[in-house]
Design an enzyme around this catalytic site. Sequence first.
Site, PDB file in Angstrom:
ATOM      1  N   HIS A  93     -11.114  -3.976   9.293  1.00  0.00           N
ATOM      2  CA  HIS A  93     -11.661  -3.879   7.930  1.00  0.00           C
ATOM      3  C   HIS A  93     -12.987  -3.115   7.913  1.00  0.00           C
ATOM      4  O   HIS A  93     -13.784  -3.306   7.002  1.00  0.00           O
ATOM      5  CB  HIS A  93     -11.895  -5.270   7.337  1.00  0.00           C
ATOM      6  CG  HIS A  93     -10.650  -6.028   7.005  1.00  0.00           C
ATOM      7  ND1 HIS A  93      -9.819  -6.541   7.967  1.00  0.00           N
ATOM      8  CD2 HIS A  93     -10.091  -6.360   5.818  1.00  0.00           C
ATOM      9  CE1 HIS A  93      -8.799  -7.172   7.389  1.00  0.00           C
ATOM     10  NE2 HIS A  93      -8.939  -7.073   6.083  1.00  0.00           N
ATOM     11  N   GLU A 111       0.817  -1.221   0.000  1.00  0.00           N
ATOM     12  CA  GLU A 111       0.000   0.000   0.000  1.00  0.00           C
ATOM     13  C   GLU A 111       0.847   1.265   0.000  1.00  0.00           C
ATOM     14  O   GLU A 111       0.562   2.226  -0.704  1.00  0.00           O
ATOM     15  CB  GLU A 111      -0.960   0.017   1.197  1.00  0.00           C
ATOM     16  CG  GLU A 111      -2.137  -0.946   1.061  1.00  0.00           C
ATOM     17  CD  GLU A 111      -1.792  -2.366   1.478  1.00  0.00           C
ATOM     18  OE1 GLU A 111      -0.657  -2.592   1.954  1.00  0.00           O
ATOM     19  OE2 GLU A 111      -2.662  -3.244   1.338  1.00  0.00           O
TER      20      GLU A 111
END
Lengths: 339, 344
Positions: free
Chosen positions: A140, A71
Amino acid sequence: MDAATKTLETGTRELTYAQAIQEAMAIAMERDERVFLMGEDIGVYGGAFQVSGDLVERFGPERVMDTPISELGGAGVAVGAALTGLRPIFEFQFSDFATLAMEQIVNQAAKMRYMLGGAVSVPLVMRFPAGSGTGAAAQHSQSLEAWLGHVPGLKVVQPATPEDAKGLLLAAIEDPDPVMIFEHKLLYKMKGHVPEGHYTTPIGKADIRRPGTDLTIVATSIMVHKALEAAEKLAGEGIEAEVIDLRTIRPMDRRTIIESVCKTSRLLCVYEAVKTLGIGAEISALIAESEAFDYLDAPIVRLGGAETPIPYNPDLEKATVPQVDGIFAAARDLATGVR
Amino acid sequence: MTGKAKAGTASANGRNLPFIYRRYDHAQLREALRKMHLIRQFEEGAEESYMRGLIHGTMHLSIGQEASAVGMCMGLSNEDQITSTHRGHGHCIAKGADVKRMFAEFFGKTTGYCRGRGGSMHIADVSTGNLGANGIVGGGIPIAVGAALTAKKLKTGNVVMSFFGDGANNEGAFHEALNMAAIWKLPVVFVCENNGYGMSTSVARSTAVKDIADRAAAYDMPGVIVDGNTLSEVAEASQQAIDRARAGEGPTLIESKTYRYRGHSKSDRNRYRSKEEIEEWMNSRDPIALYEAELMEFGIIDRAGIEAIHDEVEREIAEGIEFAKQSPAPEIANLEKYVYTEPA
């Protein structure tokens, strides 16, 4: 069909929120060779939420680029590509993973133009699937939009409808500065009217989804739909709530909020992110600092996420974020003077 | 180390001449010396201005590393791009920036490269391909990979060179960026200027491998070690990496072993290294002295020629500082300008 979606369906062609985003990306790639997609598993897999879907078949792997699970590096590559003439759309698989890339987003993308005295711009779009309700638990399910909303140099939007998901994404792609788009995962399958072809929804402009006179509800993302549902119930009790879909949290459409509160004299803020130090605080301060303060007939009320990570158990998870019944009760109490 | 030929063993007309003497004409070789002097005197001038209170904040000087900056950039065109570091004055000058506008930036003036918004740590000159110094260790490495992705997608033929220090090789960004550059075969050259210390922490204490170039193996790219204080060695390794990148064969990691004479920044008390160590580098491995000796040995310049370069650079530095002093300061009313792109 629930009340919320009924309000939104004014046209004939319906798409899901995910399809609307995909259509926007396809239109942008058709119109501009420089536009391309980057992200984890967005190619043949179609993206974790099937937002890119089969775009790789239409545009090929060069323009629908799978990245390694990197990322920070991936975000940096997107920044560098934007800085040098491309128009990347970078998908985070979950908005939570932005925490791995904060360096590039906050220190680089947001500040590059300023640090270089206007010599460059960073026309970068990042997409963040956000929010709870999927049973994915604490890592999440977060809503981190206020983190990025705190950074000058970034623009941060939260589309609540399929129509705005497409229009705001097309506006973001055409914007010369970095635009962060927070998409609620529970909205991906929501259907609504989406105009055909190319159009943009202005960044920095809120939308009054439901006019009303008795109180103002400012909501973001999925909370817009919950607020509209609550508003229908309130109408049954003779209370007319004005529901504002904030749409952009930076730059914020202060004027629309102030004017509404001057009219209704009561303000309720509803957002999924953790309540403290968030968007509700900003909107409350905005009213306290404005001429609308003199019009207030009651203290401002904020409904936000609980001061806890998002839990796994579905009942606990639901209890973590505002729901229709809670919004209804808070709005009724605010409008009728019950404290 | 590559570039085994040393000045002492090379013959002036033989094939064993170090790389730069085969590649560049005398004027270009003298220009390289001028740039090395320009970097050193620029930094000495900046340091002096700082001491006199004309420059605020902090700065990171690269005095002692001039051969690395100049040698790496010798094979780059104006269109080729670089990303640089907090210790980036040398890279900026080597890539072609004007010291007037650099001084103006350090003085916080509107005529500076960043209109006074960036300072030393964000110095950039996009007109000569410098995408910017960076205040975050390793911050520029993925950005360079992104610029290389642009070069590949738009088929510009440009190469991107990313400078970073030994400290950055322990950042995740370094590893993620090298991996992506390798899997996508991007035209990028990674240059690790290993000056022995990440602030105060030595490479030996911070890094599991003895040579940072060894880390290239993990990303299936060539890892090359050069003596960063020998201009020709630097330029040769750089040229090979640039040629490889331009030919579409992918990235290279070059480790340039060098040394900074000054402390990490202005707060450094030099408690982590000995005076003897610093003096050893300054007295026997100074990159400018080494290069001058070589040029004189090959009859490319004489003492008077070197002095003329020194004097010319001295004038340029004095003019640069004067330009900065005379330039206007930014208006407070423009504080928020450049945060976002103004509507056309």
